[in-house]
Enzyme design. Structure first.
Site, PDB file in Angstrom:
ATOM      1  N   LYS A  60       0.825  -1.285  -0.236  1.00  0.00           N
ATOM      2  CA  LYS A  60      -0.011  -0.136   0.109  1.00  0.00           C
ATOM      3  C   LYS A  60       0.777   1.303  -0.110  1.00  0.00           C
ATOM      4  O   LYS A  60       0.831   2.163  -0.636  1.00  0.00           O
ATOM      5  CB  LYS A  60      -0.815  -0.017   1.318  1.00  0.00           C
ATOM      6  CG  LYS A  60      -1.918  -1.338   1.269  1.00  0.00           C
ATOM      7  CD  LYS A  60      -2.921  -1.342   2.405  1.00  0.00           C
ATOM      8  CE  LYS A  60      -3.782  -2.454   2.629  1.00  0.00           C
ATOM      9  NZ  LYS A  60      -4.625  -2.300   3.829  1.00  0.00           N
ATOM     10  N   GLY A  82      -0.565   0.848   6.366  1.00  0.00           N
ATOM     11  CA  GLY A  82      -0.747  -0.010   7.425  1.00  0.00           C
ATOM     12  C   GLY A  82      -1.803  -1.067   6.875  1.00  0.00           C
ATOM     13  O   GLY A  82      -2.526  -0.881   5.866  1.00  0.00           O
ATOM     14  N   ASP A  83      -1.893  -2.164   7.776  1.00  0.00           N
ATOM     15  CA  ASP A  83      -2.688  -3.208   7.602  1.00  0.00           C
ATOM     16  C   ASP A  83      -2.829  -3.895   8.746  1.00  0.00           C
ATOM     17  O   ASP A  83      -1.901  -4.127   9.491  1.00  0.00           O
ATOM     18  CB  ASP A  83      -2.270  -4.213   6.631  1.00  0.00           C
ATOM     19  CG  ASP A  83      -3.603  -5.111   6.121  1.00  0.00           C
ATOM     20  OD1 ASP A  83      -4.435  -4.784   5.409  1.00  0.00           O
ATOM     21  OD2 ASP A  83      -3.428  -6.222   6.490  1.00  0.00           O
ATOM     22  N   SER A  84      -4.124  -4.374   9.080  1.00  0.00           N
ATOM     23  CA  SER A  84      -4.528  -4.886  10.469  1.00  0.00           C
ATOM     24  C   SER A  84      -5.279  -6.318  10.308  1.00  0.00           C
ATOM     25  O   SER A  84      -5.828  -6.405   9.324  1.00  0.00           O
ATOM     26  CB  SER A  84      -5.043  -4.110  11.448  1.00  0.00           C
ATOM     27  OG  SER A  84      -4.415  -2.927  11.756  1.00  0.00           O
ATOM     28  N   GLY A 119       0.492  -4.098  10.691  1.00  0.00           N
ATOM     29  CA  GLY A 119       1.757  -3.786   9.754  1.00  0.00           C
ATOM     30  C   GLY A 119       1.973  -2.504   9.687  1.00  0.00           C
ATOM     31  O   GLY A 119       0.991  -1.796   9.198  1.00  0.00           O
TER      32      GLY A 119
END
Length: 233
Positions: A60, A82-84, A119
């Site tokens: 991203k 970001g990623d969750s 992340g």
């Protein structure tokens, strides 16, 4: 120092604003399922949750950074991706999407503890300079109250809040009343660990205070109509 958030998540945007940062927001053009599938096929294995969120955060951030460098060669700042995802007993729980799934999730989570993996990727871009990226994963454990009633679960699901968030809960809104403990940086559960972001920013040679009250009215969200619902992802 300009800041771009490679996300249209309202939770991440609000989080940065609470910490004094007013970023531009650009939606990343990343097919998350295709990215994960391609890597897993290539490597012949299933990615662990921390690998999953880090891969997507990096993709991203890289996508938006590349587009900014092309569209606005004068951009001098950082791009945050970001990623969750939420893990309970080794099972990854994404967005439930339906009320039936959300109710089942809450019955399974009640009185138990899971881990929210987040992340982070930060890319430094500047005119006539090669982009430089740093990244990290943060995790926080979340314990749910054991006395949440079936009626409370039904009412919470009926609110619509848990349907489109990782793990079917939030910590900073209605769902927070049903959480008894968070171990780790609490902001991780909202969508990004701010303490982790600060460390990454400093690795890039930027002081965290340089990001405060950053805004740029010249760039608007790529969606054009606000910050739609993938809260926390």
């Amino acid at each position: 120092m300009r800041v771009c958030l490679a996300s249209t998540s309202p939770a991440r945007l609000m989080l940065l604003q609470q910490f004094g940062i007013r970023p531009l927001t650009v939606a990343p053009d990343v097919d998350e399922e295709a990215v994960i599938a391609a890597v897993e096929v290539s490597e012949g294995r299933t990615l662990a949750p921390d690998e999953h969120v880090l891969l997507l955060a990096r993709r991203k951030a890289a996508d938006v950074a590349a587009r900014l460098a092309d569209d606005d060669p004068s951009f001098d700042g950082i791009v945050i991706g970001g990623d969750s995802m939420f893990e309970l007993d080794g099972e990854v729980l994404g967005k439930p999407h339906t009320a039936e799934n959300a109710v089942a999730r809450w019955h399974a989570m009640r009185g138990r503890t899971g881990v929210l993996h987040s992340g982070h990727a930060v890319v430094r871009i500047a005119p006539n300079t090669a982009a430089h990226e740093v990244h990290a994963v943060a995790a926080a454990s979340v314990t749910f109250a054991d006395d949440v009633t079936d009626a409370e679960i039904d009412d919470y699901v009926a609110s619509g809040e848990p349907l489109h968030v990782a793990g079917a809960f939030t910590v900073d809104s209605l769902g927070g009343a049903f959480i008894t403990r968070v171990e780790g940086d609490p902001s991780t559960v909202v969508g990004m660990s701010v303490s982790t972001l600060r460390r990454l920013v400093r690795e890039l040679g930027v002081e965290w205070s340089e990001l405060w009250h950053t805004t740029d009215p010249s760039l608007r969200p790529a969606t054009g109509d606000g910050f739609p619902g993938d809260r926390g992802l």
